[in-house]
Scaffold this motif. Structure first.
Motif, mmCIF file in Angstrom:
data_model
loop_
_atom_site.group_PDB
_atom_site.id
_atom_site.type_symbol
_atom_site.label_atom_id
_atom_site.label_comp_id
_atom_site.label_asym_id
_atom_site.label_seq_id
_atom_site.Cartn_x
_atom_site.Cartn_y
_atom_site.Cartn_z
ATOM 1 N N PHE A 52 19.747 29.733 3.626
ATOM 2 C CA PHE A 52 19.610 28.368 3.115
ATOM 3 C C PHE A 52 18.761 27.503 4.048
ATOM 4 O O PHE A 52 18.011 26.637 3.587
ATOM 5 N N ALA A 53 18.891 27.725 5.349
ATOM 6 C CA ALA A 53 18.137 26.912 6.301
ATOM 7 C C ALA A 53 16.639 27.089 6.115
ATOM 8 O O ALA A 53 15.856 26.171 6.378
ATOM 9 N N LEU A 97 26.584 33.713 9.027
ATOM 10 C CA LEU A 97 25.321 33.600 9.763
ATOM 11 C C LEU A 97 24.133 33.863 8.840
ATOM 12 O O LEU A 97 23.170 33.087 8.800
ATOM 13 N N THR A 98 24.185 34.943 8.102
ATOM 14 C CA THR A 98 23.053 35.273 7.232
ATOM 15 C C THR A 98 22.925 34.271 6.089
ATOM 16 O O THR A 98 21.810 33.965 5.642
ATOM 17 N N GLY A 99 24.060 33.745 5.603
ATOM 18 C CA GLY A 99 24.002 32.740 4.536
ATOM 19 C C GLY A 99 23.369 31.450 5.009
ATOM 20 O O GLY A 99 22.531 30.852 4.318
ATOM 21 N N LEU A 128 28.742 25.466 3.693
ATOM 22 C CA LEU A 128 29.158 26.798 4.138
ATOM 23 C C LEU A 128 29.793 26.753 5.523
ATOM 24 O O LEU A 128 30.797 27.433 5.782
ATOM 25 N N LEU A 129 29.208 25.967 6.423
ATOM 26 C CA LEU A 129 29.801 25.852 7.756
ATOM 27 C C LEU A 129 31.201 25.251 7.690
ATOM 28 O O LEU A 129 32.112 25.694 8.410
ATOM 29 N N GLU A 130 31.376 24.246 6.837
ATOM 30 C CA GLU A 130 32.695 23.645 6.689
ATOM 31 C C GLU A 130 33.678 24.645 6.089
ATOM 32 O O GLU A 130 34.846 24.710 6.510
ATOM 33 N N ALA A 131 33.214 25.427 5.112
ATOM 34 C CA ALA A 131 34.100 26.436 4.511
ATOM 35 C C ALA A 131 34.537 27.461 5.548
ATOM 36 O O ALA A 131 35.720 27.837 5.613
ATOM 37 N N GLY A 132 33.585 27.906 6.378
ATOM 38 C CA GLY A 132 33.952 28.849 7.430
ATOM 39 C C GLY A 132 34.882 28.236 8.454
ATOM 40 O O GLY A 132 35.805 28.893 8.947
ATOM 41 N N LEU A 133 34.673 26.956 8.786
ATOM 42 C CA LEU A 133 35.526 26.275 9.761
ATOM 43 C C LEU A 133 36.965 26.170 9.258
ATOM 44 O O LEU A 133 37.917 26.351 10.033
ATOM 45 N N VAL A 134 37.138 25.888 7.980
ATOM 46 C CA VAL A 134 38.490 25.798 7.422
ATOM 47 C C VAL A 134 39.188 27.154 7.510
ATOM 48 O O VAL A 134 40.387 27.237 7.857
ATOM 49 N N GLY A 186 23.886 39.158 -2.188
ATOM 50 C CA GLY A 186 23.869 40.616 -2.177
ATOM 51 C C GLY A 186 24.057 41.173 -0.780
ATOM 52 O O GLY A 186 24.717 42.204 -0.576
ATOM 53 N N ARG A 187 23.493 40.475 0.190
ATOM 54 C CA ARG A 187 23.672 40.870 1.581
ATOM 55 C C ARG A 187 25.126 40.676 2.013
ATOM 56 O O ARG A 187 25.682 41.490 2.748
#
Length: 770
Positions: A354-355, A348-350, A376-382, A697-698
């Motif tokens: 970027f957004a 979410l924070t990433g 990133l969304l695709e990476a999380g979905l996988v 870092g977050r």
């Protein structure tokens, strides 16, 4: 999510397939990878006329390809120039039809030569009448016969002087058939001026030009081994930039992938992480590229270069899952439940970080933002859909030192001792002098890298031709063409006073204003109004009366109307490039060339003194645009971090959120201090790096906060994430492209500082959060 494996695979493949299918319908098949760097810049919003004029000026410059062949022997050098010309034509380049166009132009001028007196000649004829004309005819008769024979109806030499005063692009070079030639330092130079019909910034056009130059150079050396071959043009620089970018994409991707694979093999000692990580990375890059193409129709080469660094972020979520599965305390069926809070919060924070780049108003950052968010969304979905149904059996890899030392480091850094406070304070104290040395740079030239040989050839050719590209152009706006030509004539009159050696290029040099042409015709009308007076003036100077009679007959037969713009454009269509579409009004494009750099201030002052005239410096405007975007992006960093802070407060409470925000801010301060010490300017790409530093870092603080130092898997995931990011982003510090070098160097320093300061997000006890 209790979905069967088949359903998970179907959902994942269907979503990726739909995205790729839609991208295929939007794909620009001719230019899937866009190498036009200028399209990275925001469009001209202030004035459509300025945008059109800038594009016209840029195209005229960009499509030109200059080839200079030099040697001691004139015949051999000319033969070599002919060979170069033939090779360039055979490769697909074009030569302008300047010879035929010049002939048509001269015929048009000859037909209307009575309307082409300049202001000084008109005033002289008005004042002294027939005597002044007779004197000019006598002087013309004493000129070489060839000059008179060329223009038989111009015995006064007025047309000859008008033609001789027409602007020439290279005053020191004279026509020799299809070439321009000159002699300097006992060397004969031949200039072959070619034109690229397609875009100089597109891959096809740039490649064609580069191959054509290569063939021409080989042809020259085959004919004349001692001749020197030089070439320059925007297309050659574009091709060099594209080749460098593609080369760096290849080695960055290969090296970062190999390093990440070696790291995975060393830590997990299993084939499964390689397969799943590769699946995740390929899917992330594919989805990211498809998203960019779906939104923009093509993908920028610079986006692909930056996109290779997405490998270091996308795999963070895989490492979080792998670390818990291989070395955590959870059963395979419970791994997702354990890592879900950290995974979702980091994702979410990433995505938010970027957004925010979409708000910068910078096309390059827009593509990078879309690329990163989709990846990133695709990476999380996988991770969410595929990992739980593939890693179902317990791991049998024993814990080894590489797994243990990250947790030991975190625990050591969490011990309540003075070094926990002194080291960050010392780092900030060392950074303060660096902050004072920081400087910014928004000049687009500082972001580019070209081969030294190419830049040297360009400089040598420009010096030989004696023409330095101007810092900008003049835009003359008026209600009609006549008013615009008059304003341009006024502008050029001022410039002749301040810049007497400059070459002025504008439509008024080829087409005098109607007012001036009518004044010229009126002067001739008064002279021919009294034939006896004209005969006496000729007889007084010993000129035959028959000559006066013939000239008078030519006057009566000649058109007594000014030369129109349409007649001029019919004879020389290329002159239309001076006219810019401006709705119901008219705008003219004009420029000033010189042998040395011209101070833009003098040009701005000259433009300000004439109504309707403005001086436009495209490079300065681009620099100003970069400045505005950098400032806006900096504010977006602050606003985005405040939003992320609110999310952390919502999730963890104010006290813990402040503790978690401290390490990324510390890393930010250390990074800026290091950049100041290293004399690296802050530009828009450094600002992007700062966004990534804060975001990653977050992530580290979120992962540690969710697990604490007691969890071996959390410490391992953070360490692997930092190492892979350094392997991907850090490699950009070795790039020869200044923009990527600054981005990579800032990220390298920032990620290292983020990792080392991440334990500060945990309480100063044993690191275990109750």
């Amino acid at each position: 999510m209790h979905l069967p494996a088949a359903a998970r695979w179907t959902i994942w493949l269907a979503s990726l397939g739909v995205l790729c299918g839609f991208a295929w319908t939007r794909l620009d098949v001719q230019h899937p990878i866009n190498t036009n760097i200028l399209s990275l810049l925001p469009g001209e919003r202030e004035s459509p006329v300025i945008a059109a004029a800038t594009e016209r000026s840029r195209d005229a410059f960009a499509r030109q390809l200059l080839v200079l062949v030099s040697g001691e022997d004139t015949l051999q050098t000319r033969s070599a120039a002919l060979a170069a010309q033939q090779a360039l034509l055979a490769a697909g380049l074009h030569m302008d039809d300047s010879g035929r166009e010049l002939g048509r132009l001269l015929n048009t001028y000859q037909t209307h030569h009575f309307a082409l007196l300049n202001a000084a000649q008109t005033a002289r004829l008005d004042k002294d009448g027939e005597n002044a004309f007779a004197t000019d005819v006598a002087v013309s008769m004493a000129s070489p016969a060839t000059m008179v024979n060329v223009f038989e109806s111009d015995p006064g030499g007025y047309l000859n002087r008008f033609i001789s005063e027409l602007p020439r692009p290279y005053p020191d070079f004279l026509p020799d058939g299809p070439y321009l030639t000159a002699v300097r330092d006992h060397q004969r130079y031949y200039l072959v001026n070619m034109e690229l019909r397609g875009s100089a910034f597109a891959e096809q056009g740039a490649t064609l030009a580069a191959h054509a130059v290569r063939d021409a150079e080989a042809a020259v050396h085959k004919v004349c081994a001692g001749c020197k071959f030089q070439a320059t043009g925007a297309s050659l620089f574009t091709n060099a930039a594209r080749d460098d970018a593609q080369h760096e994409i290849q080695w960055l991707t290969i090296v970062s992938t190999l390093l990440i694979m070696a790291l995975i093999a060393f830590v997990f000692r299993s084939l499964a992480p390689h397969v799943l990580a590769a699946l995740q990375l390929v899917a992330s890059i594919l989805a990211a590229s498809a998203a960019v193409i779906a939104c923009f129709g093509s993908i920028q080469i610079l986006t692909l270069v930056f996109g290779t660094t997405l490998l270091g972020i996308a795999i963070d979520y895989a490492f979080l899952y792998f670390a818990e599965y291989w070395f955590g305390d959870s059963a395979p069926q419970s791994v997702m439940r354990v890592v879900r809070p950290g995974l979702f919060m980091g994702l979410l924070t990433g995505v938010v970080a970027f957004a925010f780049l979409l708000l910068a108003g910078f096309p390059a950052l827009n593509q990078i933002a879309v690329f990163s968010v989709a990846g990133l969304l695709e990476a999380g979905l996988v991770v969410v859909l595929i990992f739980p149904v593939t890693l179902t059996q317990p791991s049998h890899v024993a814990v080894h030192p590489a797994v243990v030392w990250p947790q030991r480091f975190i625990k050591l850094a969490c011990r309540p001792n003075r070094w926990r406070y002194l080291l960050p304070a010392l780092a900030l104290l060392l950074a303060i002098p660096g902050w004072l040395r920081l400087h910014t740079s928004d000049d687009v030239r500082d972001l580019q890298h070209f081969p030294q040989q190419l830049t040297q050839s360009d400089q040598q050719i420009r010096n030989t031709l004696g023409q330095i590209p101007p810092p900008g152009y003049f835009l003359i706006e008026a209600s009609d063409l006549e008013q615009a030509l008059g304003r341009e004539e006024t502008l050029f009159a001022r410039l002749r006073q301040t810049l007497p050696d400059a070459t002025l290029l504008g439509l008024s040099r080829f087409l005098p204003s109607v007012m001036q042409q009518r004044a010229s015709l009126s002067a001739w009308k008064r002279i021919f109004a009294s034939p006896p007076a004209l005969d006496r003036a000729f007889t007084h100077l010993g000129l035959p009366v028959e000559l006066a009679t013939r000239i008078e007959s030519e006057w009566r037969a000649a058109p007594h109307q000014p030369l129109s713009a349409q007649s001029l454009f019919d004879a020389a269509p290329d002159l239309k490039t001076f006219v810019i579409p401006a709705g119901s009004n008219v705008a003219l494009l004009a420029s000033v060339n010189s042998r040395a750099d011209i101070n833009p201030v003098a040009l701005q002052q000259a433009a300000a003194a004439v109504s309707g005239v403005s001086f436009v410096a495209p490079l300065t405007r681009i620099t100003d645009t970069f400045h505005r975007i950098r400032v806006r992006a900096s504010w977006l960093v602050i606003i985005g971090y405040l939003l992320i802070s609110a999310l952390l407060v919502w999730r963890y409470g104010r006290r813990e959120a402040l503790r978690m925000l401290y390490p990324p801010l510390l890393a930010l301060g250390v990074t800026l201090g290091a950049l100041g010490w290293l004399n690296v300017p802050v530009n828009i790409f450094v600002v992007v790096a700062l966004i990534l530093i804060l975001g990653l870092g977050r992530d580290y603080t979120v992962f540690l906060r969710e697990g604490g130092a007691r969890l071996q898997s959390s410490a391992l995931a953070v360490t692997l994430s930092a190492l892979t990011t350094l392997c991907s982003f850090g490699l950009l510090a070795l790039s020869q492209i200044p923009a990527l070098h600054a981005f990579g160097l800032a990220t390298l320093i920032g990620i290292l500082a983020s990792y080392l300061s991440a334990p500060l997000s945990l309480p100063p006890t044993d690191g275990v959060l109750e």
